[in-house]
Motif scaffolding. Structure first.
Motif, PDB file in Angstrom:
ATOM      1  N   GLN A  14       0.830  -1.203   0.000  1.00  0.00           N
ATOM      2  CA  GLN A  14       0.000   0.000   0.000  1.00  0.00           C
ATOM      3  C   GLN A  14       0.866   1.255   0.000  1.00  0.00           C
ATOM      4  O   GLN A  14       0.601   2.216  -0.739  1.00  0.00           O
ATOM      5  CB  GLN A  14      -0.919   0.001   1.212  1.00  0.00           C
ATOM      6  N   ALA A  17       2.400   1.673  -3.421  1.00  0.00           N
ATOM      7  CA  ALA A  17       1.369   2.093  -4.381  1.00  0.00           C
ATOM      8  C   ALA A  17       1.056   3.576  -4.234  1.00  0.00           C
ATOM      9  O   ALA A  17       0.890   4.291  -5.234  1.00  0.00           O
ATOM     10  CB  ALA A  17       0.112   1.254  -4.183  1.00  0.00           C
ATOM     11  N   THR A  34       4.480  -7.999  -6.670  1.00  0.00           N
ATOM     12  CA  THR A  34       3.202  -8.180  -7.380  1.00  0.00           C
ATOM     13  C   THR A  34       2.023  -7.743  -6.524  1.00  0.00           C
ATOM     14  O   THR A  34       0.951  -7.434  -7.053  1.00  0.00           O
ATOM     15  CB  THR A  34       3.008  -9.643  -7.821  1.00  0.00           C
ATOM     16  N   ALA A  37      -0.004  -4.291  -7.164  1.00  0.00           N
ATOM     17  CA  ALA A  37      -1.077  -4.138  -8.164  1.00  0.00           C
ATOM     18  C   ALA A  37      -2.456  -4.069  -7.532  1.00  0.00           C
ATOM     19  O   ALA A  37      -3.361  -3.435  -8.084  1.00  0.00           O
ATOM     20  CB  ALA A  37      -1.022  -5.300  -9.164  1.00  0.00           C
ATOM     21  N   SER A  38      -2.624  -4.683  -6.378  1.00  0.00           N
ATOM     22  CA  SER A  38      -3.931  -4.706  -5.709  1.00  0.00           C
ATOM     23  C   SER A  38      -4.186  -3.480  -4.848  1.00  0.00           C
ATOM     24  O   SER A  38      -5.273  -3.358  -4.266  1.00  0.00           O
ATOM     25  CB  SER A  38      -4.050  -5.964  -4.839  1.00  0.00           C
ATOM     26  N   HIS A  39      -3.202  -2.571  -4.758  1.00  0.00           N
ATOM     27  CA  HIS A  39      -3.329  -1.431  -3.841  1.00  0.00           C
ATOM     28  C   HIS A  39      -3.194  -0.076  -4.537  1.00  0.00           C
ATOM     29  O   HIS A  39      -3.125   0.955  -3.856  1.00  0.00           O
ATOM     30  CB  HIS A  39      -2.280  -1.553  -2.743  1.00  0.00           C
ATOM     31  N   GLY A  58      -4.166  -5.215 -14.971  1.00  0.00           N
ATOM     32  CA  GLY A  58      -4.986  -4.832 -13.843  1.00  0.00           C
ATOM     33  C   GLY A  58      -4.653  -5.692 -12.643  1.00  0.00           C
ATOM     34  O   GLY A  58      -3.642  -6.396 -12.625  1.00  0.00           O
ATOM     35  N   PRO A  59      -5.499  -5.671 -11.616  1.00  0.00           N
ATOM     36  CA  PRO A  59      -5.265  -6.503 -10.426  1.00  0.00           C
ATOM     37  C   PRO A  59      -5.462  -7.977 -10.738  1.00  0.00           C
ATOM     38  O   PRO A  59      -5.975  -8.339 -11.811  1.00  0.00           O
ATOM     39  CB  PRO A  59      -6.315  -5.989  -9.441  1.00  0.00           C
ATOM     40  N   VAL A  78      -3.287 -12.724 -14.487  1.00  0.00           N
ATOM     41  CA  VAL A  78      -3.543 -11.294 -14.299  1.00  0.00           C
ATOM     42  C   VAL A  78      -4.760 -10.895 -15.125  1.00  0.00           C
ATOM     43  O   VAL A  78      -5.290 -11.687 -15.898  1.00  0.00           O
ATOM     44  CB  VAL A  78      -2.322 -10.443 -14.723  1.00  0.00           C
TER      45      VAL A  78
END
Length: 214
Positions: A14, A17, A34, A37-39, A58-59, A78
């Protein structure tokens, strides 16, 4: 012995990001990076690149919706955002080597205060057999950031005066994000930009194999 306060892996991701600027083209290395990417903030456009030939990732997909024909360099499924594309491996490396990536985020076994990076081999018999694209990423990106745990499983500092493992790149790391601190590498010095709540600077210094500044 009291457990050290630590940022979780998600919290480190986080933080990274949040530091990536709007409009940046970014490569996230295999392993911990990796998670970034989700944050990524929803109001910020960050174009994710993968060295196997993907731009506009994308996520990760929801469980059960994976398409294993669409993967990143770590063979993880992904997603592809609108406008994203995939292309030849050679074109991907041309992007990496040509200075077209604003930031790459890599894992590491060791980082020196001079910005040297060791992230592909420890000498273990089952270690990764080759450096892969990490060398091209570390040297080719405009900024190289490292995401790693501050200490090894044996309690040794991964931030060192000089790397003892085979090098990936010389003087290429600008910033290090660990579970204990965010450290900027400037002119051969390790400057602490942030530290996990509850950890004194003196304790961080004790755990680090290099002099730290604030």
């Amino acid at each position: 012995m009291t457990a050290l306060p630590r940022w979780s892996r998600a919290e480190i991701a986080q933080r990274i990001a949040n530091d990536i600027p709007d409009g940046a083209v970014v490569n996230l290395g295999i392993g911990l990076p990796t998670l970034v990417a989700s944050h990524l903030p929803a109001d910020r456009e960050v174009i994710l690149h993968s060295e196997n030939g993907v731009l506009g990732m994308g996520p990760p997909p929801p469980e059960g919706e994976e398409d294993f024909d669409l993967i990143n360099a770590g063979k993880q499924p992904v997603t592809l955002l609108p406008g994203g594309c995939y292309f030849h491996h050679a074109d991907s490396f041309a992007m990496m080597r040509g200075g077209h990536l604003d930031v790459c985020v890599l894992g590491a076994f060791q980082v020196s205060t001079g910005g040297d990076l060791a992230n592909w081999h420890t000498g273990a018999p089952d270690a990764i057999p080759a450096v892969g694209g990490a060398m091209d990423l570390a040297i080719g990106a405009k900024q190289t950031w490292v995401m790693m745990e501050h200490l090894t499983k044996q309690g040794e500092s991964k931030l060192v005066e000089a790397c003892s493992y085979p090098l990936t790149g010389l003087a290429c790391v600008r910033r290090v994000y660990t579970d204990l601190a965010v450290i900027e590498l400037v002119d051969g010095k390790a400057q602490v930009r942030d530290i996990v709540a509850g950890l004194a600077f003196e304790e961080l210094q004790r755990l680090s194999a290099v002099p730290l500044t604030r």
